[in-house]
Design a protein around this motif. Sequence first.
Motif, mmCIF file in Angstrom:
data_model
loop_
_atom_site.group_PDB
_atom_site.id
_atom_site.type_symbol
_atom_site.label_atom_id
_atom_site.label_comp_id
_atom_site.label_asym_id
_atom_site.label_seq_id
_atom_site.Cartn_x
_atom_site.Cartn_y
_atom_site.Cartn_z
ATOM 1 N N LEU A 197 4.339 39.924 26.536
ATOM 2 C CA LEU A 197 6.029 39.916 26.875
ATOM 3 C C LEU A 197 6.938 39.305 25.603
ATOM 4 O O LEU A 197 8.041 39.646 26.076
ATOM 5 N N GLY A 198 6.522 38.785 24.786
ATOM 6 C CA GLY A 198 6.890 38.116 23.602
ATOM 7 C C GLY A 198 7.618 36.347 23.749
ATOM 8 O O GLY A 198 8.443 35.979 22.790
ATOM 9 N N TYR A 222 9.028 33.239 37.854
ATOM 10 C CA TYR A 222 10.330 32.514 37.376
ATOM 11 C C TYR A 222 9.644 32.848 35.949
ATOM 12 O O TYR A 222 10.664 33.246 35.041
ATOM 13 N N MET A 223 7.697 33.373 35.281
ATOM 14 C CA MET A 223 8.510 33.719 33.639
ATOM 15 C C MET A 223 8.657 34.924 33.541
ATOM 16 O O MET A 223 9.951 35.336 33.091
ATOM 17 N N PHE A 263 13.366 38.315 32.200
ATOM 18 C CA PHE A 263 14.450 39.735 32.812
ATOM 19 C C PHE A 263 15.783 39.349 32.068
ATOM 20 O O PHE A 263 16.322 40.162 31.230
ATOM 21 N N LYS A 264 16.245 38.431 31.957
ATOM 22 C CA LYS A 264 17.521 37.667 31.282
ATOM 23 C C LYS A 264 17.193 37.690 29.607
ATOM 24 O O LYS A 264 18.524 37.539 29.424
ATOM 25 N N ARG A 265 16.321 37.329 29.702
ATOM 26 C CA ARG A 265 16.611 37.467 27.667
ATOM 27 C C ARG A 265 17.043 38.439 27.195
ATOM 28 O O ARG A 265 16.931 38.778 26.208
ATOM 29 N N VAL A 266 15.631 39.750 27.502
ATOM 30 C CA VAL A 266 16.209 40.976 26.913
ATOM 31 C C VAL A 266 17.414 42.313 27.413
ATOM 32 O O VAL A 266 17.916 41.818 28.970
ATOM 33 N N SER A 307 8.957 49.867 30.857
ATOM 34 C CA SER A 307 8.240 50.577 29.585
ATOM 35 C C SER A 307 7.469 49.726 29.238
ATOM 36 O O SER A 307 6.376 49.390 29.183
ATOM 37 N N LEU A 308 8.869 47.861 28.733
ATOM 38 C CA LEU A 308 8.033 47.581 28.204
ATOM 39 C C LEU A 308 6.725 46.275 28.871
ATOM 40 O O LEU A 308 5.781 45.967 28.910
ATOM 41 N N LEU A 309 7.374 46.400 30.400
ATOM 42 C CA LEU A 309 6.064 45.571 31.464
ATOM 43 C C LEU A 309 5.296 46.358 31.114
ATOM 44 O O LEU A 309 3.926 45.806 31.329
#
Length: 697
Positions: free
Chosen positions: A534-535, A555-556, A561-564, A572-574
């Motif tokens: 996920l980067g 928490y990961m 989720f907050k950063r994207v 789709s990314l997940l």
Amino acid sequence: MHDDQCSQCIVRSPSNTKLIPLNITFLNVSETENLLDNQEELISTPIQVKFESQENNQDYILFSIPYIIKRSNHRENIIKIRQPNGIWISTETNESMFDAHKEKRFVECKLSQSTACAVVSRLRLDTILINKKSSGRFTSNADSRVTLQWPKDVSQTNIRINLRVQPVDLPAFTQFSENFSHESEGLLGVGPIIDLDCDDITLLKPIQFKLPILLPTKKNEGSMKSSGIDSQRTVTNQTTQDIILQQQQSIFKSMLGEDSNNDRLILLYCNQNENTWHIDTNVSITDTKTHDIVTTDLKCLHPRMIIARCDKQLTSTKKIQTAIKLLEQSLSQRSVSLMVRRRLSNVNEICFVCCSSQRTNTVNDDLQQENYTNDDEQFKELTLQEGQLLELRFRGNVLPNDYHQQSYSFAFNTNFPYYFQTNVSQTDKYSQHFSPFFYGFVQIFSKQKVLRAVPKETDKKKQQTETLKQEWHDVDVCLAELVVRLPKPTEETGIPTTKTLPTFTVEGIITPALFRDISASLHGDEWRWLARRLGMTRIRIEAIEHDHHDDASYYMLFAWFKRVPRSTDKVSLLINALVNINRWDLAQDLQAIKDEKRQEQKTSSKDDQLRSFYVPFNRICQRDECIRIWKQIARELMLTNDDIEHIERQYPSKEERCLRSLEHWASNNAQADITNLARIMRSLGFKSLARELDNMA
């Protein structure tokens, strides 16, 4: 439990025969399909014997097979061998005894080549040789009450007759009368079924037959006048001892001359390769004073015949023919018990049993000795044919541990109960969570022929439909289904402490509950691999693990989720990240949730569109002239003939058909709107209605 059913075979050879290597194995169930003929019973384990036959083909072996049933007067035990074409035929069989096995019974035959063989119990075959130049008398070995007597010059040629006597005893007839009380009404008694196998000959003089027949059972007048339910209860509660007592009284009264003579005797016959019984009206049947023996003179030998005693008040002879047909079928059927038990010492071990209902108590004792429980047992009864091939299948959440094949084949046999022992386990431990048990099912299937209609090619220009063609098809029919209950483990689990995890605003299908489920499904280092896909940087991953320990995976996902950015397709990314760490199951579940959400949105949009048409559609359906030509409106709306026929079958009133046609058009036409609807109604001549629709648009 049942290992002693298959005793050892004994092989002997003449003294001058060379040593022959033998290979003896049990025969596969699927290869015994054509083994048994009518009224035959298997009384040994089918065996495959393989050995090298000599070139001169004069050497042979004497093969002795043990069997498990005593010889009776009306039955005989023979060995049947399988021909290369798959047909089973009987061979010359002799009884044999061995000093080392005095407690066992053997039959023996000669084998000159490899084959499959089995011991079968069948109706005794009597051979009658009639010399045309002399008179004679024959008494059946199966039943001494069955006699034939013929005069001199009975025919132009000598006659050879093969005779079989199929007895109909009192318990069997009583059970038949209870099971088919309506069909057997007026049938007071029957004799044995006589099979005669001889050449087609013309008798110059009649042959006299003396046959036994069951005594009539007289019913009380009160019970005859009562309702059908009371009559059924009287027949059911009447024991065999009561019927025998009635028959003894009937004999005594007839000897005293108190016979009311309210019955008549009928001879019914059935031709070869036919399943219909006919009444022979050209014979006279004489009854004795005791009513247990009848005499008749036959000028024509029927292949299959029976004498029936019926009530004189019975006017329909067709009812007697139907009753005899049902009686013949019931004699070849067996009552079967199915049961599933669980072992007390190992709840995961079950045993399925298929046995004759007469052996139920014996099987129950065997299962108890093997430590199988009787509590909450699964038990069902069936009616099967002797040797009928069956398939055992499993379905549901409880399956055998080694369940790789779809079915287990076996054949029902009166003398050999079928046992199937296996260890089972649940396939999904999270299902059926409201019950203390996991549930599965044991199914019994059988092949049956079903007549199905096959449609012929029809000409669309013709108005009338052609007759459908009937064809027989083999289909799998489920005869019975028994529940398998597996108790859930009673392990003590500590009460988990409630942890407050951070929440966030729902975005599409991504919710805090979804992240909790995904994090609970990740094992070991999988959450770290997912974070990398996920980067996330290694430093960030280590910081999350240091701060949150057991909840690090949640928490990961929360931090990611907050950063994207909000505009990014996070689902789709997940999914791609889960696929990269080989968690295809989670990726598929997530994709399924996404597709389901999209379908809900699509359905919701269609519902909104239909609501917008609510007023125009009702306005159209309020007009009688529109309702009368609803089919024409449907065709203008581009509905197919199949759609119109489906609507016509589903809805009875024309008003509802008109409304459903409009709704079908609005749901399946992307260009559906009120303006187009007004244009269509105008083309049909409804100008004022079209103007109203234009105003609504």
